[in-house]
Design a protein around this motif. Structure first.
Motif, short mmCIF file in Angstrom:
data_model
loop_
_atom_site.label_atom_id
_atom_site.label_comp_id
_atom_site.label_asym_id
_atom_site.label_seq_id
_atom_site.Cartn_x
_atom_site.Cartn_y
_atom_site.Cartn_z
N GLU A 202 51.01 26.31 -17.83
CA GLU A 202 51.96 26.96 -16.91
C GLU A 202 52.16 26.10 -15.65
O GLU A 202 53.28 25.85 -15.23
N PHE A 203 51.04 25.67 -15.06
CA PHE A 203 51.10 24.85 -13.83
C PHE A 203 51.86 23.54 -14.10
O PHE A 203 52.68 23.11 -13.31
N THR A 206 55.68 24.17 -14.50
CA THR A 206 56.47 24.70 -13.38
C THR A 206 56.33 23.86 -12.11
O THR A 206 56.98 24.14 -11.12
N ARG A 207 55.46 22.83 -12.15
CA ARG A 207 55.23 22.05 -10.94
C ARG A 207 55.39 20.56 -11.19
O ARG A 207 55.44 20.12 -12.33
N THR A 208 55.44 19.82 -10.11
CA THR A 208 55.66 18.38 -10.27
C THR A 208 54.49 17.54 -9.77
O THR A 208 54.54 16.31 -9.83
N ASP A 209 53.40 18.20 -9.27
CA ASP A 209 52.27 17.43 -8.75
C ASP A 209 51.75 16.44 -9.79
O ASP A 209 51.77 16.72 -10.99
N SER A 211 48.94 14.67 -11.90
CA SER A 211 47.67 15.16 -12.44
C SER A 211 47.26 14.36 -13.66
O SER A 211 48.12 13.93 -14.45
N ARG A 214 48.53 15.37 -17.07
CA ARG A 214 49.86 14.99 -17.57
C ARG A 214 49.78 13.87 -18.62
O ARG A 214 50.74 13.60 -19.33
N LEU A 236 45.09 19.31 -9.13
CA LEU A 236 45.71 20.39 -9.92
C LEU A 236 44.66 21.10 -10.77
O LEU A 236 44.64 22.34 -10.85
N GLU A 239 42.61 23.36 -8.77
CA GLU A 239 43.39 24.55 -8.41
C GLU A 239 43.42 25.55 -9.56
O GLU A 239 43.46 26.77 -9.34
#
Length: 322
Positions: A202-203, A206-209, A211, A214, A236, A239
């Protein structure tokens, strides 16, 4: 132990993948153990037949054939009152399986059965960190979230044998995640090993950080991958643990209001994430606990070796089996 009591019991832990069984003495030593694949037989009779052969071989090899006082079984949806596994979603046999009866026939000794998290709680109380505790809650963090609730030194079974499904309290009442139980927003959908992997996906979506996660194929990410990334300092991933721990700690504050346990004890793969998970759980739990309970409930990790715990817990039932 009575003079005429046989020196061993057998503990059987039925998991979705493996069935592990062991011979246990009165001190809680696993004398010997072995396993078979749970899902190999679609027919319960064939499964019991294979279990009988394997267990008899183990008993023979350890000179224990006539020395078993009873058998204890921990299984998903195992009902202590009826001795049956009832509608377990992760097992190959559907409906109601009278397993205690089938094993009693196969081995000619008394058999008692309960669910897997209750077995872990009994193991913890008999041989582990909960020795001497009269009130505690065991939370098992695996593929799902299970729980065993002990009040006044006794497991809470409820009127039907199924009490204590704290993994299925609803923590996100609106727009919650779909849970394997068919409802939405359950604790299990967020705080199991599977839940952690879902949060990661999910993270990432929905996010672009940046990590480390990825670099992995998104569908295959496991809670272990998240842990490995967090240990390397991935923001990430850390978190994700904070998010998981916060939900868990908030739920624990509610559980404390229910039975004021001396301790909440965590067991299972995810509990080995150390401070990454324990810190956010403890913070959220302390922040949300009612004043009269503040600082009274310990948050502890199980002292039982994961490989032995379920077998030990199930075996403790074997002494009581009638």
């Amino acid at each position: 132990m009575h003079q005429n009591m046989k020196p061993y019991v057998v503990g059987i832990d039925i998991g979705g993948t493996n069935t592990v069984f062991g011979i246990v003495d009165a001190r809680g030593n696993v004398v010997a153990s072995s396993s078979i694949k749970t899902g190999r037989h679609a027919d319960i009779k064939d499964y019991v037949e294979e279990l009988k052969t394997s267990l008899n071989n183990l008993l023979e090899a350890n000179d224990a054939t006539d020395k078993i006082a009873g058998i204890g079984v921990g299984a998903p949806n195992g009902n202590y009152f009826t001795g049956a596994i009832e509608m377990a979603p992760n097992l190959p046999w559907k409906g109601r399986i009278p397993l205690a009866e089938l094993l009693k026939e196969a081995f000619g000794v008394p058999v008692a059965l309960t669910n897997d998290a209750n077995a872990a709680a009994i193991g913890e109380m008999t041989y582990g960190v909960a020795r001497g505790m009269k009130d505690f809650i065991m939370i098992t963090l695996g593929t799902g979230v299970g729980s065993g609730i002990v009040v006044n030194g006794q497991l809470v079974y409820g009127h039907d044998g199924f009490a204590g499904e704290l993994g299925h309290v609803i923590v996100k009442p609106s727009n919650g995640r779909m849970c394997g139980c068919g409802r939405t927003g359950c604790l299990e959908a967020y705080c199991s090993a599977t839940g952690v992997a879902r949060t990661a996906r999910e993270f990432l979506e929905t996010r672009t950080d940046k990590s480390l996660l990825r670099n992995l194929p998104i569908e295959g990410i496991t809670s272990k991958d998240v842990y490995d990334a967090a240990v390397q300092g991935d923001k990430l991933a850390k978190e994700i643990f904070e998010y998981t721990g916060k939900i868990m700690g908030e739920a624990f504050a509610n559980f404390i209001a229910f039975s004021s346990p001396e301790a909440i004890i965590l067991f299972g793969g995810l509990s080995r994430s150390g401070e990454l998970l324990m810190k956010p759980i403890k913070e959220a739990m302390d922040r949300n606990t009612l004043n009269i309970y503040k600082g009274k409930t310990k948050l502890l990790l199980s002292e039982l070796k994961e490989s032995d715990a379920a077998v030990l817990g199930a075996s403790a039932l074997g002494w009581e089996a009638r």
